[in-house]
Design a protein around this motif. Sequence first.
Motif, short mmCIF file in Angstrom:
data_model
loop_
_atom_site.label_atom_id
_atom_site.label_comp_id
_atom_site.label_asym_id
_atom_site.label_seq_id
_atom_site.Cartn_x
_atom_site.Cartn_y
_atom_site.Cartn_z
N LEU A 1 137.27 48.26 40.17
CA LEU A 1 136.93 46.86 40.41
C LEU A 1 137.07 46.03 39.14
CD1 LEU A 1 133.77 47.29 42.69
CD2 LEU A 1 136.07 46.55 43.38
N PHE A 2 136.65 46.60 38.01
CA PHE A 2 136.78 45.92 36.73
C PHE A 2 138.26 45.64 36.43
CE2 PHE A 2 137.33 45.77 32.14
CZ PHE A 2 136.28 44.95 31.72
N GLY A 3 139.12 46.62 36.71
CA GLY A 3 140.54 46.46 36.44
C GLY A 3 141.14 45.32 37.25
N VAL A 4 140.76 45.21 38.53
CA VAL A 4 141.28 44.14 39.39
C VAL A 4 140.87 42.77 38.86
CG1 VAL A 4 141.11 43.09 41.68
CG2 VAL A 4 141.43 45.56 41.46
N VAL A 5 139.57 42.59 38.59
CA VAL A 5 139.08 41.28 38.17
C VAL A 5 139.52 40.96 36.74
CG1 VAL A 5 137.04 39.81 37.94
CG2 VAL A 5 137.13 41.53 39.74
N PHE A 6 139.56 41.97 35.88
CA PHE A 6 140.02 41.74 34.53
C PHE A 6 141.50 41.32 34.53
CE2 PHE A 6 141.76 42.76 30.39
CZ PHE A 6 140.76 42.34 29.52
N ALA A 7 142.31 41.96 35.39
CA ALA A 7 143.73 41.60 35.47
C ALA A 7 143.91 40.15 35.88
CB ALA A 7 144.43 42.53 36.46
N ILE A 8 143.08 39.67 36.81
CA ILE A 8 143.16 38.27 37.22
C ILE A 8 142.80 37.36 36.06
CG2 ILE A 8 142.13 36.53 38.73
CD1 ILE A 8 141.77 38.79 40.81
N ASN A 9 141.73 37.68 35.33
CA ASN A 9 141.34 36.89 34.16
C ASN A 9 142.45 36.86 33.13
OD1 ASN A 9 138.21 36.01 33.81
ND2 ASN A 9 138.37 37.74 35.21
N SER A 10 143.01 38.03 32.82
CA SER A 10 144.04 38.12 31.80
C SER A 10 145.30 37.35 32.19
CB SER A 10 144.39 39.60 31.56
OG SER A 10 145.42 39.72 30.61
N SER A 11 145.71 37.46 33.45
CA SER A 11 146.91 36.76 33.91
C SER A 11 146.72 35.25 33.86
CB SER A 11 147.24 37.20 35.34
OG SER A 11 148.48 36.69 35.75
N MET A 12 145.55 34.76 34.25
CA MET A 12 145.27 33.33 34.16
C MET A 12 145.31 32.85 32.72
SD MET A 12 142.37 32.19 36.88
CE MET A 12 141.12 33.15 36.04
N HIS A 13 144.71 33.61 31.81
CA HIS A 13 144.73 33.24 30.40
C HIS A 13 146.16 33.17 29.88
CE1 HIS A 13 140.41 33.98 28.77
NE2 HIS A 13 140.37 33.50 30.00
N SER A 14 146.98 34.15 30.27
CA SER A 14 148.37 34.17 29.81
C SER A 14 149.13 32.94 30.29
CB SER A 14 149.07 35.44 30.29
OG SER A 14 148.48 36.59 29.70
N TYR A 15 148.85 32.52 31.53
CA TYR A 15 149.49 31.31 32.04
C TYR A 15 148.96 30.06 31.33
CZ TYR A 15 149.95 27.14 34.88
OH TYR A 15 150.19 25.86 35.30
N LEU A 16 147.65 29.99 31.14
CA LEU A 16 147.06 28.79 30.55
C LEU A 16 147.56 28.55 29.12
CD1 LEU A 16 143.37 29.05 31.82
CD2 LEU A 16 145.09 27.37 32.51
N VAL A 17 147.69 29.63 28.33
CA VAL A 17 148.13 29.41 26.96
C VAL A 17 149.58 28.92 26.92
CG1 VAL A 17 148.93 31.78 26.52
CG2 VAL A 17 148.18 30.35 24.62
N PRO B 1 145.57 27.57 38.35
CA PRO B 1 144.29 27.75 37.65
C PRO B 1 144.12 26.78 36.50
CG PRO B 1 145.84 29.47 37.03
CD PRO B 1 146.48 28.70 38.15
N ASP B 2 142.88 26.38 36.27
CA ASP B 2 142.54 25.53 35.12
C ASP B 2 141.27 26.08 34.50
OD1 ASP B 2 140.61 24.88 36.95
OD2 ASP B 2 141.11 22.75 37.08
N GLY B 3 140.59 25.26 33.70
CA GLY B 3 139.39 25.73 33.01
C GLY B 3 138.30 26.19 33.95
N SER B 4 138.12 25.51 35.06
CA SER B 4 137.05 25.89 36.00
C SER B 4 137.34 27.26 36.62
CB SER B 4 136.92 24.83 37.11
OG SER B 4 138.13 24.70 37.83
N ALA B 5 138.61 27.57 36.89
CA ALA B 5 138.96 28.88 37.43
C ALA B 5 138.69 29.97 36.40
CB ALA B 5 140.43 28.89 37.83
N ALA B 6 138.97 29.69 35.12
CA ALA B 6 138.71 30.66 34.06
C ALA B 6 137.22 30.97 33.97
CB ALA B 6 139.22 30.15 32.72
N VAL B 7 136.38 29.95 34.15
CA VAL B 7 134.93 30.15 34.10
C VAL B 7 134.47 30.99 35.29
CG1 VAL B 7 132.68 29.01 34.23
CG2 VAL B 7 134.50 28.03 32.81
#
Length: 404
Positions: free
Chosen positions: A322-338, A283-289
């Motif tokens: 559904l929110f939990g699934v998509v939020f978890a993906i967002n959070s995990s990507m952020h944790s990797y990116l930082v 994942p990169d910035g475009s995936a986060a968006v």
Amino acid sequence: MEFLARLSPGVRQYLLVTGNYWAFTLTDGALRMLVVLHFHGLGYSPLQIALLFLFYELFGVVTNLVGGWLGAHLGLNRIMNIGLALQVVALSMLLVPSALLTVPWVMAAQALSGIAKDLNKMSAKSAIKLLVPAEAPGRLYHWVALLTGSKNALKGAGFFLGGVLLMVLGFTGAVALMAVALAVVWLLSLLLLQQDLGKALNKPKFREMFSKSRAINTLSAARLCLFGARDVWFVVALPVFLSQSLGWDHWQTGGFLALWVMGYGLVQGLAPRITQRVGGGLPDGSAAVFWAWVLALLPALIALALYLGLAPAQSLIIGLMLFGVVFAINSSMHSYLVVSYADRDGVSLDVGFYYMANAMGRLLGTLLSGWVFQVAGLEACLVISSGLIVLAALISRQLPRVVA
């Protein structure tokens, strides 16, 4: 022990860091449920109980910022061990006689627990950067996702543990058992965790606590909005709504939220497989968006369903899953990116600054959750949640499109 001896030093240290993080998280989740159930039994309202955790979130803002600087100076091993020791002290504070277990005293214990939690989390996330070879970004993503996902799954398990211990041992017995168990983990960590892990070669000055990296600053701003969007309806508004409007009893509410957190953690651990199938590669910035825009739709749709009166219980439960699934993906990507963006020398500075923004988001969401729900109801909380996620998506447009 023979199995551990055959592992590489880096993997052994990863297992130690993860084990410390797991033990801490389990007691942290159990302590939260113990406090909620105990004070609920004393007749406190949900809003009053939520305020007991205000200092827990507030002190997390300062702890992450200062903790990153301390980690660069003292080493991540010492910061992790300090966090474990502080949690033992926080638990011990709750062993006073019932007459002394006042709201200010519990808030002080929660403040200390909040400091301990963020020291532990910051050091664990930073350590992964140093234990994975720089030329293996894919492995870094998987290890970060595993650490983050398992933490949240265990936090949910801690909710259950707290309820079981309260029934079996009572409040004092449950807290005493957790304090002793965590003290043992702390002693083992002192003996086994690698010395000087994460200590910066060039000692940063105190004024350098604030990140100079544009990518870290941008990601931190997006993280603040993301976690504010979660907690604006999850912390106070949702439990109160389930109890008052849907007629759920305390155990139904607590059990459902515990299962949600565990499922959320499971998805976080699987996030690398999901994102690589959808977008390919790391994942990169475009995936986060992209994933932020997907997430922004969900609270808006839940709010619309509640406004139209479309089966409130079913709409909320399905929407929350559904929110939990998509939020978890967002959070995990952020944790990797930082962790990916962070500088290896003094990694705790960048990670600490980022989790300071995370704590600010939780604090903002906690305060808004009680106030907005009381003034305008759950639908308003959901609309604000969607707006904050849209803001996170717009901010994320400034993130690098290729991870270095």
